[in-house]
Design an enzyme around this catalytic site. Structure first.
Site, PDB file in Angstrom:
ATOM      1  N   GLU A  35       0.864  -1.194   0.000  1.00  0.00           N
ATOM      2  CA  GLU A  35       0.000   0.000   0.000  1.00  0.00           C
ATOM      3  C   GLU A  35       0.891   1.230   0.000  1.00  0.00           C
ATOM      4  OE1 GLU A  35      -3.399   0.997  -0.162  1.00  0.00           O
ATOM      5  OE2 GLU A  35      -2.353   2.917  -0.101  1.00  0.00           O
ATOM      6  N   ARG A  37      -0.151   4.386   0.585  1.00  0.00           N
ATOM      7  CA  ARG A  37      -0.492   5.303   1.690  1.00  0.00           C
ATOM      8  C   ARG A  37       0.178   4.837   2.974  1.00  0.00           C
ATOM      9  NH1 ARG A  37      -5.941   5.759  -0.272  1.00  0.00           N
ATOM     10  NH2 ARG A  37      -6.456   7.955  -0.499  1.00  0.00           N
ATOM     11  N   LYS A  53     -19.182  10.116   6.014  1.00  0.00           N
ATOM     12  CA  LYS A  53     -20.296   9.798   6.918  1.00  0.00           C
ATOM     13  C   LYS A  53     -20.114  10.453   8.280  1.00  0.00           C
ATOM     14  CE  LYS A  53     -21.335   8.438   3.719  1.00  0.00           C
ATOM     15  NZ  LYS A  53     -20.801   8.143   2.387  1.00  0.00           N
ATOM     16  N   GLU A 190     -24.014  14.181  -1.161  1.00  0.00           N
ATOM     17  CA  GLU A 190     -23.663  13.991   0.258  1.00  0.00           C
ATOM     18  C   GLU A 190     -22.829  15.173   0.766  1.00  0.00           C
ATOM     19  OE1 GLU A 190     -23.709   9.097   0.523  1.00  0.00           O
ATOM     20  OE2 GLU A 190     -21.819  10.129   0.839  1.00  0.00           O
ATOM     21  N   GLY A 275     -17.484  11.972 -10.787  1.00  0.00           N
ATOM     22  CA  GLY A 275     -17.277  10.530 -10.808  1.00  0.00           C
ATOM     23  C   GLY A 275     -15.831  10.175 -10.517  1.00  0.00           C
ATOM     24  N   LEU A 323     -18.363   0.757  -5.256  1.00  0.00           N
ATOM     25  CA  LEU A 323     -18.850   0.742  -3.886  1.00  0.00           C
ATOM     26  C   LEU A 323     -17.939  -0.118  -3.033  1.00  0.00           C
ATOM     27  CD1 LEU A 323     -22.665   0.188  -4.568  1.00  0.00           C
ATOM     28  CD2 LEU A 323     -21.613   2.262  -3.644  1.00  0.00           C
ATOM     29  N   HIS A 325     -18.644  -2.043  -0.465  1.00  0.00           N
ATOM     30  CA  HIS A 325     -19.118  -3.396  -0.146  1.00  0.00           C
ATOM     31  C   HIS A 325     -19.094  -4.310  -1.361  1.00  0.00           C
ATOM     32  CE1 HIS A 325     -22.366  -0.498  -0.695  1.00  0.00           C
ATOM     33  NE2 HIS A 325     -23.075  -1.453  -1.270  1.00  0.00           N
ATOM     34  N   HIS A 448     -44.196  -3.263  15.328  1.00  0.00           N
ATOM     35  CA  HIS A 448     -44.909  -1.993  15.317  1.00  0.00           C
ATOM     36  C   HIS A 448     -44.531  -1.195  16.560  1.00  0.00           C
ATOM     37  CE1 HIS A 448     -48.044   0.950  14.719  1.00  0.00           C
ATOM     38  NE2 HIS A 448     -48.381   0.798  16.003  1.00  0.00           N
TER      39      HIS A 448
END
Ligand SMILES: Cc1cc2nc3c(=O)[nH]c(=O)nc-3n(C[C@H](O)[C@H](O)[C@H](O)COP(=O)(O)OP(=O)(O)OC[C@H]3O[C@@H](n4cnc5c(N)ncnc54)[C@H](O)[C@@H]3O)c2cc1C
Length: 469
Positions: A35, A37, A53, A190, A275, A323, A325, A448
């Site tokens: 990696e 990073r 998020k 977002e 994108g 994505l 996931h 409910h």
């Protein structure tokens, strides 16, 4: 060359690469990850899903305290924004997630190399470190999981100061008075929402005639109306042709997507969110003859293998939804196939979520896709205005829509706008995975009062028998 040969060397430690590495190690393989990073977790954990998020949740709390708690009989004093505090929250969330991957690598005995990975030949990965030194690592198999990068827009140069990508937009040190977002897709909406909630006047410029252009048409139209009510402005069917920074102002030239008279739009900050593109440069793929498709994504077969034996690819760098996931599913199935097991991904059951307020979530086919494929379907819809829990939360915007095969009643697609839509969509993803019918959901008891009762009602509506509507 390092004297150990690994069964698998993964290039890229994003959700695709790190998950593949862990699963391969669980299956008894000797695994290394390269990696570039300093931290693990890729785009998603460092500059993507997780920090966005963290800011969405924090800005939602600010907006709630400032505008919405009074309606619940909760009085708060003056509400002030502490932007450095909000960024600290984001940074801490990122840190705990990326160090979590370090822990998982140690636990699963995955060897980590920090540096730029390139493939010298099938079986050899060269790791080039920051100081220019390099070492070769021997690998029986190589997995390319290098992800994606921000797609550039001709005429608009990203400087990460006034004209930013998502990387810059999650780290602004002041709230811009005017933010123009180029691109009404998931990332643009977002991050546009974050800054709008914190006080920016946000204008979204979208080339297509609607925001979220790949989602179900009814969903994107309603979402545009909801977000416009919140104060965001939209210029659809519009393209940006150039951007010039003059002092503290960016002047954008815009015109109709089909061409027409040019106009100028001024902004303090411009976010380019049109994108992402697969990240393949510097890997040595051309020299090896690894085939790419017309969008420069690595071409793979059903076993994730490229046209060069022993070299595989998964995640954002290959075709399919970009994505986290989706990349993770591919990581797991890739490792299992490499270990001699069988594996399969039902791409129709992979959900997509937009973490705006309210959230948008979708799985399976849209109405537009079913029409284009000539599939006869029935639609059942239920609005949150008729759901008791949503009323108690003052969260009545949106609906659940279920699309089922007209003959077999099998669920083909589901689309939700609403609070917690991203959590609720899982029930419908599971339904698609299990080949469930709308009747199966309609006959399943839902507690409910919950928002999920709207799913049951939408399933009943497929057969024209919703109770509360
Ligand atoms: C702002 C933003 C928000 C997002 N929000 C969501 C969301 O909420 N949900 C969701 O599902 N998806 C989201 N995404 C998309 C998600 O981040 C990607 O789909 C996901 O990270 C793809 O995983 P990957 O493993 O394929 O690649 P990446 O996560 O991009 O990881 C690839 C890694 O490879 C490394 N690398 C590249 N080339 C080399 C090389 N030659 N040598 C060594 N290392 C290399 C990179 O440094 C990177 O760490 C978001 C993206 C952005 C930008």
């Amino acid at each position: 060359m390092a004297d150990t040969q690994f069964d698998l060397v993964v290039i890229g430690a994003g959700p695709g690469g790190y998950v593949a590495a862990i699963r391969a190690s669980q299956l008894g393989m000797r695994v290394a990850v390269v990696e570039k990073r300093k931290t693990l977790g890729g785009t998603c954990l460092n500059v993507g899903c997780i920090p966005s998020k963290a800011l969405l949740v924090a800005s939602e709390k600010f907006s709630e305290a400032k505008h919405h708690l009074g309606a619940f009989g909760v009085k708060v004093g003056s509400v002030e924004l502490d932007l450095p505090g909000m960024m600290k929250h984001k940074d801490e969330v990122v840190k705990s997630n990326v160090t979590g991957v370090d822990f998982l690598f140690k636990k699963n005995k995955v060897t980590r190399f920090t540096g730029l990975g390139s493939i010298k030949a099938a079986g050899i990965v060269t790791v080039t470190k920051d100081d220019g030194s390099s070492e070769d690592v021997a690998a029986k198999n190589i997995l390319i999981a290098t992800g994606s990068d921000v797609a550039p827009l001709p005429g608009v140069t990203i400087d990460e100061k006034r004209i930013v990508s998502s990387d810059g937009a999650i780290a602004l040190d002041t709230v811009p008075a005017r933010l123009v977002v180029i691109g009404g897709g998931v990332i643009g909406l977002e991050l546009g929402s974050v800054w709008q909630r914190l006080g920016a006047q946000v204008t979204v410029v979208e080339y297509f005639d609607r925001i979220l252009p790949t989602m179900d048409g009814e969903v994107s139209k309603q979402m545009q109306r909801i977000m416009a009510k919140q104060g965001l402005s939209f210029k659809t069917s519009t393209k940006v042709t150039s951007a010039v920074t003059e002092g503290e102002v960016v002047k954008l030239t815009i015109e109709a997507a089909a061409g027409g008279n040019a106009e100028t739009l001024e902004a303090d900050i411009v976010l380019v969110a049109i994108g992402r593109r697969p990240f393949t440069s510097g890997l040595g793929l051309e020299a090896l003859g690894v085939a790419l498709d017309e969008r420069r994504r690595v071409k793979i077969d059903h076993h994730f293998q490229t046209n060069v034996p022993g070299i595989y690819a998964i995640g954002d760098v290959v075709a399919g939804a970009m994505l986290a996931h989706k990349a993770e599913e591919e990581g797991v199935v890739f490792a299992e196939i490499l270990a001699g097991q069988t594996g399969h991904i039902n791409y129709d059951a992979i959900p997509g979520v937009v973490y705006t307020w309210p959230e948008v979530a979708s799985v399976g086919k849209t109405e537009e896709q079913l029409k284009a494929e000539g599939v006869a379907y029935k639609a059942g819809k239920f609005p949150f205005t008729a759901n008791g829990r949503a009323r108690s939360m003052n969260a009545t915007d949106g609906f659940v829509k279920i699309l089922a095969d007209a003959k077999t009643d099998r669920i083909l697609g589901a689309h939700i706008i609403g609070a917690s839509a991203g959590e609720m969509i899982e029930e419908l993803g599971l339904a698609i995975e299990f080949g469930a019918s709308a009747e199966d959901i309609a006959r399943t008891s839902h507690a409910h009062p919950t928002l999920t009762e709207a799913i049951k009602e939408a399933a009943m509506a497929v057969d024209g028998r919703a109770i509360h509507m």
